[in-house]
Motif scaffolding. Structure first.
Motif, PDB file in Angstrom:
ATOM      1  N   SER A 297       0.566  -1.184  -0.105  1.00 39.86           N
ATOM      2  CA  SER A 297      -0.401  -0.236  -0.019  1.00 39.86           C
ATOM      3  C   SER A 297       0.881   1.390   0.712  1.00 39.86           C
ATOM      4  O   SER A 297       2.043   1.633   0.136  1.00 39.86           O
ATOM      5  N   THR A 298       0.486   2.745  -0.064  1.00 40.32           N
ATOM      6  CA  THR A 298       0.855   3.950  -0.071  1.00 40.32           C
ATOM      7  C   THR A 298       0.991   4.062   2.111  1.00 40.32           C
ATOM      8  O   THR A 298       0.003   3.126   2.705  1.00 40.32           O
ATOM      9  N   TYR A 299       1.474   5.207   2.669  1.00 37.07           N
ATOM     10  CA  TYR A 299       1.556   4.513   3.651  1.00 37.07           C
ATOM     11  C   TYR A 299       1.794   5.926   4.386  1.00 37.07           C
ATOM     12  O   TYR A 299       2.241   6.697   3.540  1.00 37.07           O
ATOM     13  N   SER A 300       1.721   6.560   5.581  1.00 39.23           N
ATOM     14  CA  SER A 300       2.265   7.793   6.298  1.00 39.23           C
ATOM     15  C   SER A 300       2.175   7.200   7.523  1.00 39.23           C
ATOM     16  O   SER A 300       2.096   5.881   7.885  1.00 39.23           O
ATOM     17  N   PHE A 301       2.996   7.963   8.048  1.00 38.46           N
ATOM     18  CA  PHE A 301       4.032   7.440   9.456  1.00 38.46           C
ATOM     19  C   PHE A 301       3.570   8.899  10.865  1.00 38.46           C
ATOM     20  O   PHE A 301       4.018   9.548  10.030  1.00 38.46           O
ATOM     21  N   PHE A 302       2.320   8.593  11.530  1.00 38.78           N
ATOM     22  CA  PHE A 302       2.204   9.189  12.863  1.00 38.78           C
ATOM     23  C   PHE A 302       3.510   9.195  13.768  1.00 38.78           C
ATOM     24  O   PHE A 302       3.131   8.189  14.702  1.00 38.78           O
ATOM     25  N   TYR A 303       3.665  10.542  14.296  1.00 37.26           N
ATOM     26  CA  TYR A 303       4.564  10.487  15.343  1.00 37.26           C
ATOM     27  C   TYR A 303       4.139  11.880  15.956  1.00 37.26           C
ATOM     28  O   TYR A 303       3.019  12.640  15.672  1.00 37.26           O
ATOM     29  N   GLU A 304       5.276  11.784  17.501  1.00 41.79           N
ATOM     30  CA  GLU A 304       3.666  12.997  18.805  1.00 41.79           C
ATOM     31  C   GLU A 304       4.149  13.899  17.390  1.00 41.79           C
ATOM     32  O   GLU A 304       3.143  14.659  18.519  1.00 41.79           O
ATOM     33  N   LYS A 305       4.745  14.736  17.129  1.00 40.64           N
ATOM     34  CA  LYS A 305       5.937  15.779  16.324  1.00 40.64           C
ATOM     35  C   LYS A 305       4.474  16.479  14.499  1.00 40.64           C
ATOM     36  O   LYS A 305       4.486  17.476  14.078  1.00 40.64           O
ATOM     37  N   GLY A 306       3.771  15.070  14.284  1.00 36.97           N
ATOM     38  CA  GLY A 306       3.808  15.497  13.301  1.00 36.97           C
ATOM     39  C   GLY A 306       3.528  13.755  12.388  1.00 36.97           C
ATOM     40  O   GLY A 306       2.905  12.668  12.841  1.00 36.97           O
ATOM     41  N   TYR A 307       3.862  13.849  10.953  1.00 34.32           N
ATOM     42  CA  TYR A 307       3.835  12.723  10.418  1.00 34.32           C
ATOM     43  C   TYR A 307       4.393  13.229   8.663  1.00 34.32           C
ATOM     44  O   TYR A 307       4.831  13.848   7.986  1.00 34.32           O
ATOM     45  N   ASP A 308       4.762  12.118   8.553  1.00 30.62           N
ATOM     46  CA  ASP A 308       5.274  11.516   6.853  1.00 30.62           C
ATOM     47  C   ASP A 308       4.831  10.755   6.015  1.00 30.62           C
ATOM     48  O   ASP A 308       4.356   9.908   6.439  1.00 30.62           O
ATOM     49  N   TYR A 309       4.652  11.264   5.066  1.00 32.37           N
ATOM     50  CA  TYR A 309       3.347  10.914   3.831  1.00 32.37           C
ATOM     51  C   TYR A 309       4.376   9.913   2.650  1.00 32.37           C
ATOM     52  O   TYR A 309       5.514  10.966   2.487  1.00 32.37           O
ATOM     53  N   MET A 310       4.102   8.746   2.097  1.00 35.75           N
ATOM     54  CA  MET A 310       4.331   7.710   1.424  1.00 35.75           C
ATOM     55  C   MET A 310       4.512   7.157   0.779  1.00 35.75           C
ATOM     56  O   MET A 310       3.304   6.541   0.741  1.00 35.75           O
ATOM     57  N   ILE A 311       4.712   7.095  -0.925  1.00 31.00           N
ATOM     58  CA  ILE A 311       4.358   5.585  -1.623  1.00 31.00           C
ATOM     59  C   ILE A 311       5.168   5.364  -2.097  1.00 31.00           C
ATOM     60  O   ILE A 311       6.518   6.063  -2.790  1.00 31.00           O
ATOM     61  N   PRO A 312       5.293   4.250  -2.832  1.00 28.66           N
ATOM     62  CA  PRO A 312       5.878   2.893  -3.550  1.00 28.66           C
ATOM     63  C   PRO A 312       5.159   3.577  -4.912  1.00 28.66           C
ATOM     64  O   PRO A 312       4.079   3.131  -5.428  1.00 28.66           O
ATOM     65  N   ARG A 313       7.148   3.660  -5.994  1.00 26.44           N
ATOM     66  CA  ARG A 313       6.248   3.883  -7.125  1.00 26.44           C
ATOM     67  C   ARG A 313       5.893   2.655  -7.815  1.00 26.44           C
ATOM     68  O   ARG A 313       6.655   1.604  -7.828  1.00 26.44           O
ATOM     69  N   PRO A 314       4.708   1.967  -8.717  1.00 25.23           N
ATOM     70  CA  PRO A 314       3.730   1.376  -8.889  1.00 25.23           C
ATOM     71  C   PRO A 314       4.886   0.875 -10.234  1.00 25.23           C
ATOM     72  O   PRO A 314       5.145   1.497 -10.747  1.00 25.23           O
ATOM     73  N   PRO A 315       4.366  -0.595  -9.908  1.00 27.31           N
ATOM     74  CA  PRO A 315       5.037  -1.981 -11.432  1.00 27.31           C
ATOM     75  C   PRO A 315       4.696  -1.136 -12.456  1.00 27.31           C
ATOM     76  O   PRO A 315       3.324  -0.384 -13.142  1.00 27.31           O
ATOM     77  N   GLY A 316       5.616  -0.662 -13.997  1.00 31.80           N
ATOM     78  CA  GLY A 316       5.349  -0.242 -15.076  1.00 31.80           C
ATOM     79  C   GLY A 316       5.542   0.804 -15.267  1.00 31.80           C
ATOM     80  O   GLY A 316       5.708   1.741 -15.809  1.00 31.80           O
TER      81      GLY A 316
END
Length: 469
Positions: A297-316
């Protein structure tokens, strides 16, 4: 924060950092449809990102003609062409705030619009054959902060109570162990996971998507003028508008400001109301232990002071398997305070970029392994977003300024707000502002006089439960 919000907003800077998505610049990037600016136009749209493109397409599809789009830099060179490519709402994060401030019905309407926006963008790309790596998928929020984990469960329950059986309130919870096993997070890295939440989302190359929309507009006789900064918009005695640029002036019946974080440069009433915020993004080659079939999937990572968002580039896709990750605002000095009020996307904060560069081995731990032999970082860049004092877009006609229209202030959330907001704006512009529109477009997004009296306090909806404050 008041001092940062008061910094005068500038025009877009020349020579910005090169976005990952624009390593291959499209042929229309520097297009001027006519050698010189026309003297007159029916409609002038300022800005060529997703908002400007969507407004233009809707107007032209409804029969509008004599439409000129003006862009300060290359086509789609602003926030749309510089974001992470995530079509992800995370509506539960803001639901409790919206419910507290605007009532349950309005909170539900906002959530439904966000999901509708995601689906509409991917459906449009498919319908029109736009090659933009459109990838409808699920997303997963990995939560490292106990307060946010408790808030997430409370918020999802509130959504499901308010919207039983609705797709916009469909969430799946995972235990910490399930997150480690299913999503490759934590083992040997940052193991302080409380749990995960999955729901409908997607990813795409937003630059290629908007370029595709602009090309459809050019086929309908859009006059696109790139590398043409607008220096002022002035209402003339007869009610028309004079749009002054570095290449001359255009007189127009109506003007659309699709300028997001730069809006206050031309409309001074938005100074301190729509505040620029510089965001940081990196594209990284995957570690050698990462699953060769790709992440689930895509992701976000939530921690005390904020968050990061993340996408893996899809096949093709080009650079298949690369991981695009942005965020880390709190890593900059004073928790990122100096990123507010700046329009300088020619540079980056070194601390933020260093932290972004080191996040993935921490999140994925043993699943990351050694770095790719060509190095972890393929590219890194910055972009300018627009944030408002109440965490909502400003969409509609300027008070007291007939035919001066705005759709801006998307809170770093433009890929799930801009498309439907542009559709709504065109409905308003064409006098179809009735019960049907009000049935799906949130009234709280509309420009109103009282909203200009609000005080900007920073980015909202990142953590906490407003009902307990």
């Amino acid at each position: 924060m008041e001092e940062r919000a008061a910094i005068p907003v500038t025009l877009p800077r020349a020579n910005p950092t090169q976005s990952y998505w624009q390593l291959d610049v499209d042929d229309i990037a520097d297009l001027c449809s006519t050698e010189s600016l026309p003297d007159r136009a029916d409609t002038v749209i300022i800005g060529s990102g997703i908002t400007g493109a969507a407004v233009a397409f809707n107007l032209l599809s409804n029969g509008a003609r004599d439409l000129v789009m003006i862009e300060a830099r290359q086509a789609c060179s602003g926030a749309t062409g510089r974001n992470g490519g995530h079509t992800k709402a995370a509506s539960y994060i803001s639901f409790l705030h919206h419910q507290h401030e605007h009532g349950t019905e309005m909170a539900a309407r906002i959530a439904r619009l966000e999901l509708a926006n995601i689906r509409a963008v991917h459906a449009f790309a498919k319908e029109h054959g736009i090659d933009c790596d459109s990838n409808p998928c699920t997303t997963t929020d990995v939560v490292y902060d106990v307060k946010q984990w408790v808030m997430a469960q409370k918020a999802v329950k509130a959504m499901q109570d308010a919207m039983p059986g609705d797709d916009a309130s469909a969430y799946t919870f995972y235990s910490a162990e399930e997150v480690r096993d299913k999503f490759y997070c934590g083992k040997g890295g940052d193991e302080g996971i409380f749990g995960g939440i999955s729901y409908e989302a997607g990813s795409l190359n937003a630059y290629k998507f908007v370029i595709g929309v602009l090309k459809l507009c050019l086929e309908k006789d859009l006059n696109l003028q790139t590398n043409t900064p607008v220096t002022s918009v002035t209402r003339l005695p007869g009610g028309e508008y004079q749009v002054t640029t570095t290449r001359g002036t255009i007189t127009a019946r109506r003007v659309v400001m699709a300028t997001n974080g730069y809006t206050a440069r031309l409309l001074k009433r938005f100074q301190g109301i729509i505040v620029p915020l510089r965001g940081h993004v990196t594209a990284q080659r995957p570690g050698l232990n990462m699953p060769k079939s790709g992440l689930p999937s895509t992701y976000s990572f939530f921690y005390e002071k904020g968050y990061d968002y993340m996408i893996p580039r899809p096949p093709g896709s080009k650079f298949e398997g690369d991981i695009v990750i942005g965020g880390r605002l709190s890593s900059a000095v004073f928790d990122g305070l100096n990123e507010y009020g700046t329009t300088d996307d020619t540079a980056a904060d070194e601390d933020t970029m260093r932290e972004l560069g080191n996040t993935l081995p921490r999140y994925f731990g043993d699943s990351w392994g050694d770095d790719h032999p060509d190095g972890r970082i393929r590219n890194q860049w910055t972009g300018i977003m627009g944030y408002g004092p109440d965490g909502l877009p400003f969409v509609g006609e300027m008070p007291g300024e007939k035919d001066l229209w705005v759709s801006a202030s998307f809170q770093g959330h433009g890929m799930v707000l801009c498309w439907m907001s542009a559709k709504a704006l065109v409905e308003m512009m064409e006098d179809r502002d009735g019960e049907e529109l009000r049935g799906w477009f949130p009234d709280v997004f509309r420009i109103s006089e009282p909203r200009f009296g609000l005080t900007f306090k920073g980015r909202m909806h990142t953590r906490g439960d407003p009902s307990s404050e």
